[in-house]
Motif scaffolding. Structure first.
Motif, PDB file in Angstrom:
ATOM      1  N   ALA A 235      79.228  24.290  59.352  1.00 30.31           N
ATOM      2  CA  ALA A 235      80.038  23.672  60.404  1.00 30.31           C
ATOM      3  C   ALA A 235      81.292  24.500  60.617  1.00 30.31           C
ATOM      4  N   PRO A 236      81.827  24.521  61.849  1.00 35.11           N
ATOM      5  CA  PRO A 236      83.067  25.254  62.091  1.00 35.11           C
ATOM      6  C   PRO A 236      84.212  24.650  61.286  1.00 35.11           C
ATOM      7  N   VAL A 237      85.072  25.515  60.749  1.00 32.60           N
ATOM      8  CA  VAL A 237      86.247  25.023  60.040  1.00 32.60           C
ATOM      9  C   VAL A 237      87.162  24.288  61.006  1.00 32.60           C
ATOM     10  N   ARG A 238      87.282  24.806  62.217  1.00 37.08           N
ATOM     11  CA  ARG A 238      88.138  24.204  63.236  1.00 37.08           C
ATOM     12  C   ARG A 238      87.483  24.423  64.590  1.00 37.08           C
ATOM     13  N   GLY A 239      87.653  23.458  65.472  1.00 39.84           N
ATOM     14  CA  GLY A 239      87.130  23.631  66.816  1.00 39.84           C
ATOM     15  C   GLY A 239      85.642  23.340  66.909  1.00 39.84           C
ATOM     16  N   MET A 240      85.029  23.897  67.948  1.00 42.25           N
ATOM     17  CA  MET A 240      83.647  23.565  68.282  1.00 42.25           C
ATOM     18  C   MET A 240      82.823  24.827  68.464  1.00 42.25           C
ATOM     19  N   ALA A 241      83.005  25.774  67.535  1.00 40.32           N
ATOM     20  CA  ALA A 241      82.322  27.064  67.638  1.00 40.32           C
ATOM     21  C   ALA A 241      80.812  26.913  67.658  1.00 40.32           C
ATOM     22  N   ASP A 242      80.299  25.837  67.054  1.00 41.03           N
ATOM     23  CA  ASP A 242      78.848  25.655  67.033  1.00 41.03           C
ATOM     24  C   ASP A 242      78.278  25.541  68.444  1.00 41.03           C
ATOM     25  N   LYS A 243      79.058  24.974  69.379  1.00 40.37           N
ATOM     26  CA  LYS A 243      78.567  24.817  70.752  1.00 40.37           C
ATOM     27  C   LYS A 243      78.390  26.168  71.440  1.00 40.37           C
ATOM     28  N   VAL A 244      79.338  27.073  71.263  1.00 42.81           N
ATOM     29  CA  VAL A 244      79.203  28.376  71.926  1.00 42.81           C
ATOM     30  C   VAL A 244      78.265  29.298  71.154  1.00 42.81           C
ATOM     31  N   LEU A 245      78.152  29.101  69.840  1.00 38.16           N
ATOM     32  CA  LEU A 245      77.149  29.855  69.086  1.00 38.16           C
ATOM     33  C   LEU A 245      75.745  29.499  69.572  1.00 38.16           C
ATOM     34  N   VAL A 248      74.545  31.331  72.629  1.00 34.76           N
ATOM     35  CA  VAL A 248      74.099  32.723  72.486  1.00 34.76           C
ATOM     36  C   VAL A 248      72.958  32.836  71.476  1.00 34.76           C
ATOM     37  N   GLY A 249      72.393  31.680  71.103  1.00 33.93           N
ATOM     38  CA  GLY A 249      71.213  31.675  70.249  1.00 33.93           C
ATOM     39  C   GLY A 249      71.468  31.963  68.788  1.00 33.93           C
ATOM     40  N   VAL A 250      72.659  31.586  68.297  1.00 34.43           N
ATOM     41  CA  VAL A 250      73.015  31.838  66.903  1.00 34.43           C
ATOM     42  C   VAL A 250      73.227  30.506  66.191  1.00 34.43           C
ATOM     43  N   GLU A 251      72.609  30.341  65.028  1.00 38.74           N
ATOM     44  CA  GLU A 251      72.819  29.126  64.236  1.00 38.74           C
ATOM     45  C   GLU A 251      74.249  29.074  63.709  1.00 38.74           C
ATOM     46  N   ALA A 252      74.730  27.871  63.501  1.00 42.11           N
ATOM     47  CA  ALA A 252      76.075  27.685  62.955  1.00 42.11           C
ATOM     48  C   ALA A 252      76.022  27.731  61.436  1.00 42.11           C
ATOM     49  N   THR A 253      75.729  28.920  60.916  1.00 42.81           N
ATOM     50  CA  THR A 253      75.743  29.155  59.470  1.00 42.81           C
ATOM     51  C   THR A 253      76.518  30.432  59.195  1.00 42.81           C
ATOM     52  N   ALA A 254      77.038  30.532  57.994  1.00 42.29           N
ATOM     53  CA  ALA A 254      77.821  31.711  57.618  1.00 42.29           C
ATOM     54  C   ALA A 254      76.978  32.976  57.674  1.00 42.29           C
ATOM     55  N   SER A 255      75.721  32.879  57.279  1.00 39.54           N
ATOM     56  CA  SER A 255      74.859  34.062  57.291  1.00 39.54           C
ATOM     57  C   SER A 255      74.443  34.450  58.699  1.00 39.54           C
ATOM     58  N   ALA A 256      74.186  33.477  59.567  1.00 37.28           N
ATOM     59  CA  ALA A 256      73.765  33.785  60.933  1.00 37.28           C
ATOM     60  C   ALA A 256      74.882  34.486  61.715  1.00 37.28           C
ATOM     61  N   VAL A 257      76.124  34.089  61.473  1.00 42.10           N
ATOM     62  CA  VAL A 257      77.237  34.751  62.157  1.00 42.10           C
ATOM     63  C   VAL A 257      77.360  36.196  61.696  1.00 42.10           C
ATOM     64  N   ALA A 258      77.156  36.425  60.403  1.00 42.49           N
ATOM     65  CA  ALA A 258      77.213  37.794  59.885  1.00 42.49           C
ATOM     66  C   ALA A 258      76.152  38.668  60.538  1.00 42.49           C
TER      67      ALA A 258
END
Length: 318
Positions: A235-245, A248-258
């Motif tokens: 989950a995002p530490v702050r805000g709603m980054a999961d919605k914009v991730l 662009v087809g990216v899961e809201a996980t630490a590894s997926a962002v990397a």
């Protein structure tokens, strides 16, 4: 040590405060996101640049993380009395002064990078703050609302709608035609370390990387590049980054962002200790990874994060 940081708003600004505490003698250059910029009431508003400037200069509203401390809103109230909006974007009286000065200087022909330098002369943030570009770039979000598809400015999506509807696409309008601001590419080429703070990977760091030449300069830089995950416990530490991730087809996980950034950019990646099980996935993608505490609960905790990032950079360099 010369450190370059790609920074968005609150997360980037607070990380920078910790970085300055961790490496007080470092020469820090901040490449600031301008995709959040918006024109309101005839004024050019640069939320991310101002959040960095106010935070490091001692003028930020600490509780909000944005805007000025000891703020009043009489001008906004008077504008509303005239029926002039938008009412959903809260510019305070002290904040108005910054935007008036910026707009006057831009109108006189100064580029945004020169204007930002002039504004920082007052605030003395202790870093060199450069906008990613002097050209106009605005991030827009495609949404479906009341059965209609339309595009809205990112600020409307984030502030008015509070990301309550799904983002279908995120587009940094104007980025393809933009050029890096003076000093951006030079700072990247001369850096000893490049850091991606725990800023939004799509609309903050991602928008900076969308300016032609910046991603390429980082990819070929001699300096190690280390990022810190803005996602903790899926989950995002702050805000709603999961919605914009998701847009662009990216899961809201630490590894997926990397892996979204990729090994062509990142040499190292820090995840929070609760995401230690994600480390093997990141390393399988060719990115060195460590699990450390990543919650910016206070200055000491944030400085410790910055030290971990710098230590990982040294590992990557070796």
């Amino acid at each position: 040590m010369r450190i370059v940081v790609l920074a968005g708003g609150i997360g980037g600004a607070r990380f920078l405060r910790g970085l300055k505490a961790a490496a007080p003698d470092a020469d820090v250059t901040v490449i600031g996101n301008t995709g959040d910029d918006i024109h309101l009431f005839g004024l050019k508003v640069c939320p991310d640049l101002d959040t960095v400037m106010y935070t490091l200069g001692g003028g930020i509203n600490e509780e909000q993380g944005w805007g000025r401390t000891d703020e009043t809103f009489r001008v906004k109230e008077e504008l509303a009395a005239y029926g002039v909006g938008p009412e959903w974007f809260g510019l305070g009286d002290r904040d108005f002064a910054t935007h008036i000065v910026r707009t006057q200087m831009l109108g006189a022909g100064y580029p945004l990078s020169a204007v930002t330098e002039a504004l920082c002369d007052r605030w003395q943030p202790g870093v060199r703050l450069i906008p990613m570009t002097d050209d106009r770039v605005e991030t827009h979000v495609a949404i479906e609302e009341d059965g209609e598809q339309r595009a809205v400015h990112f600020q409307e999506y984030w502030v008015r709608l509070r990301a309550s509807v799904d983002a279908k696409a995120v587009v940094p309008v104007g980025a393809e035609q933009a050029a890096p601001a003076p000093g951006v590419l030079e700072a990247i080429a001369a850096a000893d370390v490049i850091l991606f703070p725990p800023s939004n990977p799509v609309v903050s760091v991602g928008t900076i990387l969308a300016v032609p030449g910046i991603r390429e300069a980082i990819a070929k830089a001699a300096a190690p590049v280390v990022g810190l995950s803005p996602i903790v416990g899926d989950a995002p530490v702050r805000g709603m980054a999961d919605k914009v991730l998701a847009a662009v087809g990216v899961e809201a996980t630490a590894s997926a962002v990397a892996t979204h950034y990729g090994a062509e950019l990142l040499g190292g990646w820090l995840v929070d200790t609760v995401d230690a099980d994600r480390v093997p996935d990141v390393e399988a993608a060719g990115i060195r990874c460590r699990a450390v505490p990543l919650m910016m609960t206070d200055l000491d905790a944030t400085a410790a994060m910055a030290r971990e990032a710098l230590a990982l950079a040294e590992e990557v360099r070796a």
